[in-house]
Design a protein around this motif. Structure first.
Motif, short mmCIF file in Angstrom:
data_model
loop_
_atom_site.label_atom_id
_atom_site.label_comp_id
_atom_site.label_asym_id
_atom_site.label_seq_id
_atom_site.Cartn_x
_atom_site.Cartn_y
_atom_site.Cartn_z
N PRO A 101 0.55 -1.34 -0.30
CA PRO A 101 0.06 0.10 -0.06
C PRO A 101 0.39 1.30 -0.05
CG PRO A 101 -0.30 -1.32 2.06
CD PRO A 101 0.71 -1.77 1.42
N ALA A 102 1.67 0.85 1.06
CA ALA A 102 2.76 2.53 0.67
C ALA A 102 3.30 2.69 -0.59
CB ALA A 102 4.45 2.21 2.34
N MET A 103 4.00 1.59 -1.55
CA MET A 103 4.47 1.87 -2.86
C MET A 103 3.25 2.68 -3.72
SD MET A 103 5.84 -0.21 -4.97
CE MET A 103 3.74 -1.43 -5.46
N PHE A 104 2.36 1.75 -3.53
CA PHE A 104 0.94 2.86 -4.63
C PHE A 104 0.60 3.92 -4.21
CE2 PHE A 104 0.83 -2.26 -5.87
CZ PHE A 104 0.59 -1.52 -6.35
N LEU A 105 0.53 4.12 -2.66
CA LEU A 105 0.21 5.53 -2.62
C LEU A 105 1.14 6.17 -3.09
CD1 LEU A 105 -1.67 4.50 0.09
CD2 LEU A 105 -2.30 5.45 -1.53
N THR A 106 2.38 6.15 -2.66
CA THR A 106 3.39 6.37 -2.51
C THR A 106 4.84 7.49 -4.48
OG1 THR A 106 5.53 6.17 -0.96
CG2 THR A 106 6.53 7.24 -3.13
N TRP A 107 3.61 5.75 -5.30
CA TRP A 107 3.09 6.86 -6.87
C TRP A 107 2.20 7.67 -6.69
CZ3 TRP A 107 6.20 6.26 -10.29
CH2 TRP A 107 8.10 5.94 -10.39
N ILE A 108 1.09 7.48 -5.95
CA ILE A 108 0.11 7.64 -6.39
C ILE A 108 0.22 9.18 -6.02
CG2 ILE A 108 -2.13 8.25 -6.07
CD1 ILE A 108 -3.01 5.25 -5.67
N THR A 109 0.75 9.99 -5.24
CA THR A 109 0.72 11.40 -4.46
C THR A 109 1.23 11.85 -5.79
OG1 THR A 109 1.83 10.23 -2.83
CG2 THR A 109 -0.78 10.62 -2.24
N GLY A 110 3.50 10.69 -5.46
CA GLY A 110 3.98 11.46 -6.31
C GLY A 110 3.56 11.86 -7.93
N LEU A 111 2.54 11.12 -8.74
CA LEU A 111 2.34 11.91 -9.89
C LEU A 111 1.21 12.51 -9.84
CD1 LEU A 111 2.24 7.84 -11.71
CD2 LEU A 111 3.48 9.82 -11.85
N SER A 112 0.59 12.92 -9.33
CA SER A 112 0.23 13.72 -8.43
C SER A 112 0.32 14.66 -8.29
CB SER A 112 -1.49 13.06 -7.23
OG SER A 112 -1.78 12.33 -7.84
N MET A 113 1.44 14.90 -7.66
CA MET A 113 2.45 16.89 -7.35
C MET A 113 3.12 16.29 -9.19
SD MET A 113 3.86 16.29 -4.08
CE MET A 113 5.40 15.16 -4.55
N ILE A 114 3.64 15.61 -9.62
CA ILE A 114 4.05 15.81 -10.77
C ILE A 114 2.72 16.82 -11.74
CG2 ILE A 114 4.68 15.37 -12.73
CD1 ILE A 114 6.50 13.45 -11.59
N TYR A 115 1.61 16.04 -11.69
CA TYR A 115 0.76 16.66 -12.57
C TYR A 115 0.53 18.23 -11.99
CZ TYR A 115 -4.26 17.10 -14.82
OH TYR A 115 -5.13 17.64 -15.48
N LEU A 116 -0.11 18.24 -10.85
CA LEU A 116 -0.45 20.04 -10.92
C LEU A 116 0.85 20.60 -10.74
CD1 LEU A 116 -2.57 18.23 -6.97
CD2 LEU A 116 -3.04 19.86 -9.28
N THR A 117 1.92 20.43 -10.92
CA THR A 117 3.17 21.20 -10.64
C THR A 117 3.54 21.28 -11.50
OG1 THR A 117 2.93 20.97 -7.89
CG2 THR A 117 4.44 22.45 -9.16
N TRP A 118 3.94 20.65 -12.87
CA TRP A 118 5.55 19.86 -12.98
C TRP A 118 4.70 19.75 -14.84
CZ3 TRP A 118 7.46 18.25 -8.54
CH2 TRP A 118 7.72 19.14 -7.75
#
Length: 180
Positions: free
Chosen positions: A63-80
């Motif tokens: 779960p931690a791996m998937f949530l890390t990827w989801i939140t990380g990719l979400s930050m990329i989408y929102l910011t960069w």
């Protein structure tokens, strides 16, 4: 969603994931070393380690791996997202995160092998393997904090030196233990 809230969640999930990535190889070391015990102790310890490894991997690490990827990719989408191509540090970080994910699944492979009583690595090899997560974490943290101000060549040189020092330290400790 607020970017800082998302970033906070991302950090929490990264910490949770790495807690598992640091602890699981230690469990595997102990699991291998339990094979040197008498038959009754080996059976009891192996069952306990198998249970601990499975629970750690399935309940925390996945779960931690998937949530890390989801939140990380979400930050990329929102910011960069609009300027993704110009962020070299981010591309390099994602390469390291892919490496961390591969390490994660190598851990899963080792769990399966050990459960089948195929101990393909020694305790010493697993101690070295355990340091890979540390090396990858250091690389990612320096990339994220330093970003564009980071001299990539010096950073990579420092990263390589750090990796060599960590691996040498594990080898030295092993020699000290065997001489004691």
């Amino acid at each position: 969603m607020d970017y800082n809230f998302l970033k906070s969640l991302h950090i929490i999930f990264v910490v949770s994931w790495f807690a598992g990535l640091f602890y699981l190889p230690r469990l595997l070391v102990y699991h291998v070393e339990a094979q040197e015990k008498d038959a009754q102790a080996r059976e009891i310890l192996s069952k306990q380690f198998e249970k601990m490894e499975k629970l750690l991997f399935n309940a925390i690490m996945i779960p931690a791996m998937f949530l890390t990827w989801i939140t990380g990719l979400s930050m990329i989408y929102l910011t960069w997202w609009d300027s993704f191509g110009s962020h070299t540090w981010l591309h390099l970080k994602l390469c390291f995160v892919v490496g961390i994910t591969i390490y994660h699944f190598v851990c899963r492979h080792l769990i399966r092998k050990f459960r089948a009583s195929e101990f393909i690595l020694t305790g010493g090899q697993l101690r070295l393997f355990n340091e890979i997560a540390t090396i990858l974490l250091v690389a990612v943290v320096f990339l994220v904090i330093a970003k564009n101000t980071f001299d990539m060549l010096m950073g990579m040189g420092g990263f390589i030196i750090f990796a060599i020092v960590i691996m040498a330290a594990v080898t030295i400790v092993k020699k000290i233990r065997s001489n004691a």
